[in-house]
Design an enzyme around this catalytic site. Structure first.
Site, PDB file in Angstrom:
ATOM      1  N   GLU A   1      36.025  48.076  27.175  1.00  0.00           N
ATOM      2  CA  GLU A   1      37.255  48.955  27.498  1.00  0.00           C
ATOM      3  C   GLU A   1      37.965  49.901  25.306  1.00  0.00           C
ATOM      4  O   GLU A   1      37.701  48.758  24.759  1.00  0.00           O
ATOM      5  CB  GLU A   1      38.349  47.259  27.497  1.00  0.00           C
ATOM      6  CG  GLU A   1      38.299  46.648  28.712  1.00  0.00           C
ATOM      7  CD  GLU A   1      39.577  45.800  28.722  1.00  0.00           C
ATOM      8  OE1 GLU A   1      40.775  46.048  28.360  1.00  0.00           O
ATOM      9  OE2 GLU A   1      38.925  44.879  28.153  1.00  0.00           O
TER      10      GLU A   1
ATOM     11  N   HIS B   1      40.999  47.802  36.456  1.00  0.00           N
ATOM     12  CA  HIS B   1      41.285  47.015  35.463  1.00  0.00           C
ATOM     13  C   HIS B   1      42.668  46.227  35.269  1.00  0.00           C
ATOM     14  O   HIS B   1      43.006  46.083  34.553  1.00  0.00           O
ATOM     15  CB  HIS B   1      40.766  47.988  33.781  1.00  0.00           C
ATOM     16  CG  HIS B   1      41.365  46.340  32.712  1.00  0.00           C
ATOM     17  ND1 HIS B   1      40.289  45.951  33.175  1.00  0.00           N
ATOM     18  CD2 HIS B   1      41.743  46.521  31.753  1.00  0.00           C
ATOM     19  CE1 HIS B   1      40.503  44.514  32.094  1.00  0.00           C
ATOM     20  NE2 HIS B   1      41.176  45.299  30.850  1.00  0.00           N
TER      21      HIS B   1
ATOM     22  N   HIS C   1      46.309  50.491  30.825  1.00  0.00           N
ATOM     23  CA  HIS C   1      46.197  48.952  31.247  1.00  0.00           C
ATOM     24  C   HIS C   1      46.671  48.808  32.108  1.00  0.00           C
ATOM     25  O   HIS C   1      48.244  48.457  32.713  1.00  0.00           O
ATOM     26  CB  HIS C   1      46.514  47.821  30.243  1.00  0.00           C
ATOM     27  CG  HIS C   1      45.344  47.332  29.397  1.00  0.00           C
ATOM     28  ND1 HIS C   1      44.624  48.009  28.406  1.00  0.00           N
ATOM     29  CD2 HIS C   1      44.779  46.282  29.512  1.00  0.00           C
ATOM     30  CE1 HIS C   1      43.812  47.367  27.958  1.00  0.00           C
ATOM     31  NE2 HIS C   1      43.742  45.480  28.769  1.00  0.00           N
TER      32      HIS C   1
ATOM     33  N   TYR D   1      35.763  44.459  24.430  1.00  0.00           N
ATOM     34  CA  TYR D   1      36.679  46.184  24.121  1.00  0.00           C
ATOM     35  C   TYR D   1      35.752  46.736  22.676  1.00  0.00           C
ATOM     36  O   TYR D   1      34.562  46.275  22.279  1.00  0.00           O
ATOM     37  CB  TYR D   1      38.056  45.657  23.127  1.00  0.00           C
ATOM     38  CG  TYR D   1      38.654  45.007  24.151  1.00  0.00           C
ATOM     39  CD1 TYR D   1      39.755  46.163  23.465  1.00  0.00           C
ATOM     40  CD2 TYR D   1      39.042  43.733  24.703  1.00  0.00           C
ATOM     41  CE1 TYR D   1      41.075  45.383  24.772  1.00  0.00           C
ATOM     42  CE2 TYR D   1      40.195  43.670  25.631  1.00  0.00           C
ATOM     43  CZ  TYR D   1      40.987  43.989  25.379  1.00  0.00           C
ATOM     44  OH  TYR D   1      42.469  44.286  26.632  1.00  0.00           O
TER      45      TYR D   1
ATOM     46  N   SER E   1      51.290  47.393  52.705  1.00  0.00           N
ATOM     47  CA  SER E   1      52.317  48.068  52.161  1.00  0.00           C
ATOM     48  C   SER E   1      53.617  47.481  50.886  1.00  0.00           C
ATOM     49  O   SER E   1      53.610  46.584  50.921  1.00  0.00           O
ATOM     50  CB  SER E   1      53.843  48.252  54.235  1.00  0.00           C
ATOM     51  OG  SER E   1      52.715  48.285  54.866  1.00  0.00           O
TER      52      SER E   1
ATOM     53  N   SER F   1      49.568  49.859  26.598  1.00  0.00           N
ATOM     54  CA  SER F   1      49.801  49.181  27.309  1.00  0.00           C
ATOM     55  C   SER F   1      50.593  50.104  28.456  1.00  0.00           C
ATOM     56  O   SER F   1      51.141  50.711  27.941  1.00  0.00           O
ATOM     57  CB  SER F   1      50.593  48.001  26.488  1.00  0.00           C
ATOM     58  OG  SER F   1      51.620  47.472  27.623  1.00  0.00           O
TER      59      SER F   1
ATOM     60  N   THR G   1      55.972  44.821  51.425  1.00  0.00           N
ATOM     61  CA  THR G   1      55.436  43.616  52.112  1.00  0.00           C
ATOM     62  C   THR G   1      55.150  42.785  51.146  1.00  0.00           C
ATOM     63  O   THR G   1      54.696  43.224  50.195  1.00  0.00           O
ATOM     64  CB  THR G   1      54.578  43.185  53.015  1.00  0.00           C
ATOM     65  OG1 THR G   1      53.461  44.071  52.864  1.00  0.00           O
ATOM     66  CG2 THR G   1      55.480  44.069  54.437  1.00  0.00           C
TER      67      THR G   1
ATOM     68  N   ASP H   1      50.047  44.276  55.327  1.00  0.00           N
ATOM     69  CA  ASP H   1      50.135  43.303  54.324  1.00  0.00           C
ATOM     70  C   ASP H   1      49.449  44.496  53.247  1.00  0.00           C
ATOM     71  O   ASP H   1      49.731  43.923  52.206  1.00  0.00           O
ATOM     72  CB  ASP H   1      49.252  41.986  54.281  1.00  0.00           C
ATOM     73  CG  ASP H   1      47.617  42.589  54.159  1.00  0.00           C
ATOM     74  OD1 ASP H   1      46.799  43.396  54.395  1.00  0.00           O
ATOM     75  OD2 ASP H   1      46.938  41.808  54.579  1.00  0.00           O
TER      76      ASP H   1
END
EC number: 3.5.1.23
Length: 696
Positions: A455, A107, A216, A495, A632, A267, A635, A630
C-alpha cells in the site's frame, strides 16, 4: 448506430482483447475477515459476492500478451500468486508467466482470510485455510480462462477525471512532513483522479472497463461480519448491471473492474475522525480523544450506516467511470512490453541521485508500535496510539519475554521506528514476513502499470509514477506515457511511505516494514525495469532470487473443522423457522429464517452458485423466475451460529422502490454435514418461504 454501439474513429491499430469474471467468494462462515485484524471479526454471512476480473491484451500479431487481474480480496499473497502461476503453467505451458501476469487485490477488508504462508498473517487469519485459498485460486484461474477463450480484435481508450467527495487523507500530519516544494505541486493531499481504460471490439461494442482509483475499501467497518466487496466492488456491480442489462449479478459478458492504487493513506470515511463518545473531532497527530484515548477516535463514511456509505462511495466512483467511458476518445496504441524481477527487499542499497536525496539501505522487516494502534478506519487494541516514536516499557517487556528483543542492528536500521515486532528476526515456525518480493511493470502502448506489493501512500505513489514515466520516456520512443500504480499486487508487504512521512511514525509508517528507505528502494528497482523496457533490454534483466514456496503441509490451520450439523427435533434442513408476512410494499424489508447447515459446507459447491434467490411468479407460464440472488445489492444472508452444531440462516430482501408488483418467494440453498464411515459428507438441501405479495 444502434444503442449498444458508440461511434469511434476507424483504425487498423488494434490489440487482441479478452475479458473474464469468475466467483472467488470462499467460505462465508467462521473465517476471520482479512483487513482489520480484529479478533472476533469472523464471517457470519454474505452481503455481496466476491469476483475475480481478468483482462488479457495481446499484440495484433500475438507476439506478446499481458494479463491484469483485479480480485475482490484484501490483497494478493505470495502463496496465492505462486499457486495461481503453478496452475496456469499446467494449463497453458509457458504462455502465462511471472513476468506477464499481474494479480491485484481491490483491498476490501471484508473478504475471508487464510491464504498466506508467512507467520504474522497466519496468526491474524486463523492459519492457512485450504477451502479459502482454493476458492481464490480457482476463481482467479477461471476468470483468466474465460478471458483467454474470449479474445478478439479490439481497441483501448484511456480517460481520466476527478471523483469528488469520496476520499480523504487519514494521516494528513504525515503528509505535511513532505517537502513544501513538492506539496505545492499538488492541489490536494489525496489523488482524486480516476483512470479508466475502455475496451471495445472492432464494431465499437463495449467488452470491459478497467479503472484505478485511490481509496481504502473500508466503508464496511470492523463491526461488519458479512463477506462483502465494499465500495470498489459496488462500483463494479453498478457498471456491470447497467451494461449487462437483464442479467443477474455476476452474469453477462461485460466486465468492469475497479482496481486499487496508491491508497495507503486514503480513507473512504469522508466525515473524518471523530470521538465516538463525544462527537468532537480527533483530527490530531496521535488520533486520540480527550476521554477514552485512541480507541474512541473513529472515522465514518457519508452514509447513515456502513451499508449506505458503501453504496454512496461506490455510486460516486461508478458515476465518474461511466462518464469517462462515454467520453473516452484518446486511443492507446503501440507495442506491449513487460518486465519483472524478484528483489530481496531486506538488502537494497539506495544510490544517491535526483530522486533519492538521502542514501541508505533497506532493513530486515519490523513493525512499529503504532502498527498496533490501527487507523481511524479500524482502531487497534489496548492503549497504542499513532505517531509513537518511543516504545512502551510495558509492551516492550512482554515482547522481549515472548518473542525476544530486537537486535540493535535492526533498531538502528529502522530508526526512528520503535520496534514492536522484529518480524525479520522471527523465523518460527516459519518466517513472519516476506523478504523476496515481486517488482513488475506491464506496458500497453503508452500505458504503464507498475505492480507494487503493498500500500503506497499518496505521495509515494506520485513519486513512483513520475520516476517510471521519466525513465520510459527517456529514449524518446514512448511519449506522453500514463503510469498507474497497481496496489496490493503479487505479494503483501504492508505499507510504503515516503522517507519524510516515515519520520512521523503514524500507522502507515510503523507498517513500512523495510525501514525508512523502502520507497527509494522501490523507485530504484522500478526505474531499472522501466529503463530495460525503454531500451529494449528486458532479456538482460537479472531474474533475482526466487521467493520460497512453503509446502502446504508445513502451514498450520488454526480453524477447527465445523461439527456435524444438527437440527431441532421434528424439523429438516431448509424448514422455515420464521416465515415471511403475507404482503409487503416497495421499500419494506422481507425476511425469512431457515433451519440451516454451516455455510462453510457449501464453499466448493457454491462457486458461481447462490445461497438465496428471490423469485417472482409468472401467472401466464406458471413458472417462478429468479429476480435477485445472493450477489444482489438488495439481499443479505445472515448466519446465526448456535452451540453444538445447531445453526440457522436469515435471508433478507430489501424490496426496491422500483420493484414490479406481484407474487414472490425467497429460497435458500445450502449443505449439511453428516459422517459416513467417519468421512464427512455434504448433503444439499433447499428451503422456500411461503409466497407473498408485493403491492403498493
Amino acid at each position: 448506430s444502434d444503442m449498444g454501439k458508440e461511434t469511434i474513429p476507424v483504425s487498423s491499430s488494434q490489440y487482441r482483447i479478452g475479458v473474464g469474471r469468475a466467483d472467488c467468494t470462499g467460505p462465508i462462515a467462521d473465517l476471520p475477515l482479512m483487513g482489520y485484524a480484529k479478533p472476533g471479526q469472523n464471517a457470519a454471512g454474505l452481503h455481496t459476492r466476491l469476483y475475480s476480473r481478468a483482462f488479457i491484451v495481446a499484440d495484433s500479431d500475438d507476439s506478446k500478451r499481458v494479463v491484469f487481474v483485479s480480485a475482490d480480496i484484501g490483497m494478493v499473497s505470495q502463496k496465492l500468486r505462486l499457486k495461481v502461476m503453478e496452475t496456469l503453467k499446467t494449463k497453458y505451458g509457458n504462455l502465462y508467466r511471472q513476468d506477464n501476469v499481474v494479480l491485484s487485490g481491490t483491498h476490501t477488508h471484508s473478504g475471508p482470510a487464510g491464504y498466506f504462508q508467512y507467520t504474522l498473517f497466519i496468526l491474524t487469519g486463523k492459519g492457512y485455510i485450504k477451502p479459502s485459498i482454493n476458492a481464490l485460486v480457482n476463481g482467479i484461474v477461471k476468470s483468466i480462462d474465460i478471458a483467454h477463450k474470449n479474445m478478439k480484435p479490439g481497441r483501448i481508450f484511456i480517460n481520466k477525471g476527478a471523483v469528488d467527495g469520496s476520499n480523504i487523507n487519514r494521516s494528513p500530519f504525515s503528509y505535511m512532513n513532505n517537502p513544501e516544494a513538492e506539496r505545492k505541486r499538488y492541489p490536494v493531499n489525496t489523488d482524486k483522479k480516476l483512470v479508466l481504460l475502455k475496451m471495445v471490439d472492432m464494431d465499437g461494442h463495449g467488452l470491459g472497463a478497467l479503472s484505478w482509483f485511490a481509496v481504502h475499501p473500508v466503508s464496511m467497518n470492523n463491526t461488519n461480519l458479512l463477506v462483502s466487496s465494499d465500495n470498489m466492488g459496488h462500483a463494479s456491480y453498478l457498471f456491470e448491471q447497467e451494461k449487462n442489462m437483464g442479467s443477474l449479478p455476476g452474469q453477462g459478458p461485460f466486465v468492469a473492474a475497479f482496481a486499487s492504487t496508491n491508497l495507503g493513506d486514503v480513507s473512504s470515511n469522508t466525515r473524518g475522525p471523530h470521538c465516538v463518545n463525544t462527537g468532537e473531532s480527533c483530527n490530531n497527530p496521535d488520533s486520540t480523544c480527550p476521554v477514552g484515548g485512541a480507541s474512541m477516535c473513529m472515522s465514518s463514511g457519508p452514509g447513515k450506516d456502513m451499508f449506505e456509505s458503501t453504496a454512496i462511495i461506490g455510486q460516486n466512483i461508478f458515476n465518474k467511470a461511466k462518464e469517462l467511458s462515454r467520453t473516452a476518445t484518446r486511443e492507446i496504441k503501440g507495442p506491449i512490453n513487460f518486465a519483472h524481477k524478484w528483489v530481496n527487499m531486506t538488502d537494497v542499497t539506495v544510490q544517491l541521485n535526483s530522486t533519492h536525496t538521502v542514501s541508505g539501505r533497506t532493513c530486515k522487516p519490523a513493525l512499529g508500535h503504532s502498527f498496533a494502534a490501527g487507523t481511524t478506519d479500524g482502531v487497534g487494541a489496548f492503549n497504542f496510539t499513532q505517531g509513537a516514536v518511543e516504545g512502551d516499557p510495558f509492551w516492550d517487556a512482554i515482547r522481549d519475554m515472548l518473542l525476544g528483543k530486537p537486535s540493535s542492528e535492526i533498531q538502528e536500521c529502522q530508526h526512528p521506528k520503535p520496534i514492536l515486532f522484529s518480524t525479520g528476526e522471527m523465523t518460527k515456525p516459519l518466517p513472519w514476513h516476506p523478504e523476496i518480493v515481486d517488482v513488475q511493470i506491464l506496458t500497453i502502448g503508452t500505458l504503464a502499470i507498475a505492480a507494487v506489493p503493498g500500500e503506497f501512500t499518496t505521495m509515494s505513489g506520485r513519486r513512483l509514477r513520475e520516476a517510471v514515466k521519466n525513465e520510459l520516456e527517456s529514449t524518446g520512443l514512448l511519449k506522453e506515457v500514463d503510469v498507474v500504480v497497481a496496489g496490493l499486487s503479487n505479494a503483501y508487504t504492508h505499507y510504503i511511505t515516503t522517507y519524510e512521512e516515515y519520520q512521523i511514525q503514524r500507522y502507515e509508517a510503523a507498517s513500512t516494514i523495510y525501514g525508512p528507505h523502502t520507497l527509494s528502494a522501490y523507485i530504484q528497482e522500478f526505474r531499472s525495469l522501466a529503463k530495460a523496457i525503454a531500451e529494449n533490454t528486458v532479456d538482460q534483466l537479472p531474474k533475482g532470487p526466487e521467493p520460497p514456496n512453503f509446502p502446504d503441509k508445513n502451514l498450520i490451520s488454526l480453524l477447527p473443522n465445523n461439527p456435524v450439523d444438527k437440527k431441532p427435533i421434528n424439523t429438516t434442513f431448509g424448514d422455515t423457522i420464521v416465515d415471511v408476512q403475507g404482503t409487503y410494499r416497495p421499500g419494506d424489508v422481507a425476511e425469512v429464517t431457515f433451519v440451516s447447515g454451516n455455510p462453510r459446507n457449501s464453499v466448493t459447491y457454491m462457486a458461481d452458485g447462490t445461497f438465496l434467490t428471490v423469485e417472482k411468479y409468472n401467472s401466464t407460464t406458471g413458472n417462478w423466475n429468479t429476480m435477485f440472488n445472493d450477489a444482489s445489492w438488495e439481499t443479505r444472508l445472515l448466519w446465526n451460529k448456535a452451540p453444538k452444531g445447531y445453526s440457522n440462516v436469515t435471508a433478507v430482501w430489501y424490496i426496491p422502490l422500483s420493484v414490479e408488483h406481484g407474487t414472490y418467494k425467497i429460497c435458500h440453498f445450502g449443505h449439511f454435514k453428516t459422517l459416513q464411515n467417519l468421512k464427512p459428507v455434504f448433503n444439499p438441501y433447499e428451503g422456500s418461504s411461503s409466497p407473498f405479495d408485493v403491492k403498493s
